[in-house]
Design an enzyme around this catalytic site. Structure first.
Site, short mmCIF file in Angstrom:
data_model
loop_
_atom_site.label_atom_id
_atom_site.label_comp_id
_atom_site.label_asym_id
_atom_site.label_seq_id
_atom_site.Cartn_x
_atom_site.Cartn_y
_atom_site.Cartn_z
N LEU A 14 90.43 53.71 29.05
CA LEU A 14 90.24 54.46 27.67
C LEU A 14 88.57 54.18 27.69
O LEU A 14 88.27 54.27 26.31
CB LEU A 14 91.09 53.88 26.39
CG LEU A 14 92.58 54.20 26.33
CD1 LEU A 14 92.88 53.70 25.09
CD2 LEU A 14 92.58 55.92 26.31
N MET A 17 85.62 58.70 29.69
CA MET A 17 86.32 59.81 30.47
C MET A 17 87.79 59.73 29.94
O MET A 17 88.35 60.84 29.82
CB MET A 17 86.00 59.82 31.96
CG MET A 17 84.60 60.10 32.41
SD MET A 17 84.48 61.77 32.22
CE MET A 17 85.50 62.52 33.49
N GLY A 18 88.41 58.56 30.11
CA GLY A 18 89.71 58.45 29.77
C GLY A 18 90.14 58.69 28.38
O GLY A 18 91.14 59.64 28.25
N ASN A 36 95.05 50.44 27.79
CA ASN A 36 93.87 50.11 28.47
C ASN A 36 94.01 48.24 28.61
O ASN A 36 94.68 47.61 27.78
CB ASN A 36 92.64 50.07 27.28
CG ASN A 36 91.31 49.78 28.20
OD1 ASN A 36 90.83 50.82 28.70
ND2 ASN A 36 90.80 48.80 27.95
N LYS A 78 88.21 52.87 37.18
CA LYS A 78 87.07 52.83 38.05
C LYS A 78 87.70 52.90 39.54
O LYS A 78 88.63 52.18 39.72
CB LYS A 78 86.29 51.50 38.21
CG LYS A 78 85.00 51.72 39.17
CD LYS A 78 84.15 50.44 38.85
CE LYS A 78 82.78 50.40 39.62
NZ LYS A 78 82.05 49.16 39.47
N SER A 131 86.11 67.04 37.50
CA SER A 131 84.49 67.11 37.24
C SER A 131 84.20 67.98 36.20
O SER A 131 84.93 68.77 35.49
CB SER A 131 83.74 68.04 38.25
OG SER A 131 82.51 67.99 38.30
N GLY A 132 83.15 67.18 35.22
CA GLY A 132 82.67 67.87 34.03
C GLY A 132 82.18 66.93 33.07
O GLY A 132 81.78 67.33 31.95
N GLY A 133 82.08 65.54 33.62
CA GLY A 133 81.35 64.57 32.63
C GLY A 133 82.30 64.52 31.34
O GLY A 133 83.51 64.84 31.17
N LYS A 184 86.31 66.95 45.72
CA LYS A 184 85.62 66.43 44.64
C LYS A 184 84.33 65.55 45.21
O LYS A 184 83.14 65.65 44.73
CB LYS A 184 86.41 65.32 43.83
CG LYS A 184 85.47 64.67 42.72
CD LYS A 184 84.97 65.73 41.88
CE LYS A 184 84.34 65.02 40.58
NZ LYS A 184 83.44 63.93 40.43
N HIS A 187 81.84 68.20 46.27
CA HIS A 187 81.26 68.60 45.05
C HIS A 187 79.99 67.74 44.58
O HIS A 187 79.02 68.19 44.37
CB HIS A 187 82.48 68.89 43.98
CG HIS A 187 81.79 69.01 42.70
ND1 HIS A 187 81.36 67.80 41.92
CD2 HIS A 187 81.79 70.01 41.59
CE1 HIS A 187 80.85 68.23 40.56
NE2 HIS A 187 81.43 69.51 40.57
N ASN A 188 80.25 66.40 44.57
CA ASN A 188 79.34 65.58 44.17
C ASN A 188 78.10 65.57 44.81
O ASN A 188 76.73 65.43 44.56
CB ASN A 188 79.67 64.12 43.99
CG ASN A 188 80.69 64.01 42.78
OD1 ASN A 188 81.32 65.09 42.33
ND2 ASN A 188 80.91 62.62 42.21
N GLU A 191 76.10 68.71 44.25
CA GLU A 191 75.48 68.06 42.87
C GLU A 191 74.10 67.38 43.11
O GLU A 191 73.05 67.50 42.63
CB GLU A 191 76.47 67.37 41.84
CG GLU A 191 76.02 66.82 40.84
CD GLU A 191 77.01 66.04 40.04
OE1 GLU A 191 76.69 64.86 39.50
OE2 GLU A 191 78.25 66.41 39.86
N ARG A 445 68.24 62.64 77.88
CA ARG A 445 69.48 61.92 78.04
C ARG A 445 69.97 61.58 79.61
O ARG A 445 70.38 60.62 79.86
CB ARG A 445 70.71 62.37 77.15
CG ARG A 445 70.43 62.60 75.65
CD ARG A 445 71.62 63.32 74.88
NE ARG A 445 72.49 62.37 74.78
CZ ARG A 445 73.90 62.59 75.28
NH1 ARG A 445 74.01 63.72 75.90
NH2 ARG A 445 74.81 61.62 75.31
#
Length: 467
Positions: A14, A17-18, A36, A78, A131-133, A184, A187-188, A191, A445
């Site tokens: 919690l 984000m949670g 939690n 985490k 994703s979306g914070g 994801k 995606h980051n 970002e 080489r």
């Protein structure tokens, strides 16, 4: 307990984000059990939202008893060890047919392992990129689930209800195994590149044309009304408008050391393993690493003065930078999506790139108007080898590519670091060059390691005694 009194789904963890995801679920009509590890956090959450349909649990056993069958639990702790600890505890209280969703930023290979371990006990597992914070978790994120398709089907209604909306719910089945967390992760990585490009633009506008914070904010607002319309450009304009208590720009008082949580670095590592060139994402990671060496940089600056004085017309530079950003952002997307394509082919994931672009159009951090073009490009040709080869994309960037070239040159000639702009034009030039100088590399080489080479005029494998 009577089934009517049980929760539809549970959220473990919690933190911001949670708790926001739990509130999102509750707002869509679901009864949500919450847990939690620190019970006082659960108590505080329940007290704050006591008029809502939440059910507090103080142990995993209590959580299991208070969930409808099949039990559905979202882990929002985490990534890494904490996620493993939650899953191991859940396996003790969950039974065959129950479902665990890991919504952390997990390493995709860990997701593969966790799915296999859960299946040994008959428990279904989804690795879900979110994703979306903070705002996205509460109001509707972009959601990237990977795992068994039948498990996705069972949860599709819930995930569609809590996701953002852009041409439909911003969630789609990505593919089996760790594919959701892989997408994801990329995606980051994109970002990282996007944020670095905006930081470099900020630096160039200040250094080369003397933009004030007010000028900068208005410029980013203007950009956000055009092809660069995006969440990151929008928030950058707001950041540049914010003043401190003494009415000076707050951003100028923030230490220039950027943090990172590892997903950008993972993207770079995986790209090297799969043989995919993503230099912009790598340089964005490098930029954060260099920024973290603040004391070294301050010391080094005493040896070599890179101070520049404003010398360019403001409007001209802003226009060139806008065009350069359009090109560079498209190139960053091209690199990231190519990595997803290669991984999908190598791991037999069957990822639909046009759907990935679609679900990134709402809720997530890299949502942008340009994704309309990208979605259309891959919808027209699902097997498109590289985004930069699509006709509409070429029409978008070719008239602007000279400005990307000029911006990179201006930065270099002025001694202003622009790792991502420079990398973008170098990638573009390399990709569109038929003959690269690696014929010399291959000869070298062969010279020192007898690695052999192929010829352009004969079939076969060759080795030369060079001396």
């Amino acid at each position: 307990m009577n089934d009517d009194k049980k929760a539809d789904i549970a959220v473990i963890g919690l933190a911001v984000m949670g708790s926001n995801l739990a509130r999102n679920l509750e707002s869509r009509g679901f009864k949500v059990a919450v847990y939690n590890r620190t019970s006082t956090v659960t108590d505080e959450f329940i007290n704050e939202f006591k008029d809502k349909n939440f059910l507090a649990c103080k142990s995993y056993e209590e959580l299991a008893l208070n969930l409808k069958e099949p039990k559905r639990v979202i882990s929002m702790v985490k990534a890494g060890g904490p996620t493993d600890a939650v899953i191991n505890s859940l396996k003790e209280v969950m039974t065959e047919g129950d479902i665990i969703l890991d919504a952390s930023n997990a390493w995709y290979k860990d997701t593969d392992r966790r799915e296999a371990e859960c299946l040994e006990k008959g428990i279904n597992f989804l690795g879900v990129g979110v994703s979306g914070g903070e705002e996205g978790a509460l109001k509707g994120p972009s959601i990237m689930p990977g795992g068994p398709k039948e498990t996705w089907v069972h949860l599709q209604d819930i995930l569609e209800k809590i996701s953002a909306i852009a041409d439909g719910p911003c969630v789609t089945y990505i593919g089996p195994g760790g594919s959701g967390h892989f997408v994801k992760m990329v995606h980051n990585g994109i970002e990282y590149a996007d944020m670095q490009l905006l930081a470099e633009s900020f630096h160039l506008l200040k250094s080369l044309a003397g933009f004030s914070s007010e000028d900068l904010s208005k410029t980013f607002e203007c950009w956000n009304a055009g092809p660069l319309e995006s969440y990151l450009v929008e928030i950058t304009a707001k950041i540049l408008k914010k003043n401190d208590e003494d009415d000076s720009p707050l951003v100028e008082k923030i230490l220039d050391k950027a943090g990172q949580k590892g997903t950008g670095r993972w993207t770079a590592q995986v790209a090297l393993e799969l043989g995919v060139a993503i230099p912009m994402i790598c340089e964005a990671v490098n930029a954060r690493i260099l920024s973290s060496r603040k004391e070294e940089r301050v010391h080094a600056s005493e040896y070599y003065n890179l101070e520049t004085k404003p010398s360019l017309d403001k409007q001209e530079l802003a226009t060139k930078l806008e065009n350069a950003l359009v090109c560079a952002k498209v190139i960053a997307y091209a690199q990231g999506l190519k990595l997803i394509q290669v991984a999908s082919n190598d791991f037999n994931w069957g990822i639909d790139i046009s759907e990935v672009a679609r679900i990134w159009k709402g809720g997530c951090i890299i949502r942008a108007k340009l994704l309309d073009n990208i979605q259309s490009a891959f919808k027209a040709d699902p097997n498109l080898n590289n985004l930069l080869l699509q006709d509409d994309i070429l029409e978008l960037i070719l008239p602007r590519i000279s400005d990307l070239r000029e911006v990179a040159s201006l930065a270099i000639n002025s001694g202003i670091p622009a790792l991502c702009f420079s990398s973008a034009i170098s990638y573009f030039d390399s990709y569109f060059t038929a003959n690269l100088p690696q014929n010399l590399t291959q000869a070298q080489r062969d010279f020192f390691g007898a690695h052999t080479y192929k010829r352009i005029d004969k079939d076969g494998i060759f080795h030369t005694e060079w001396e």
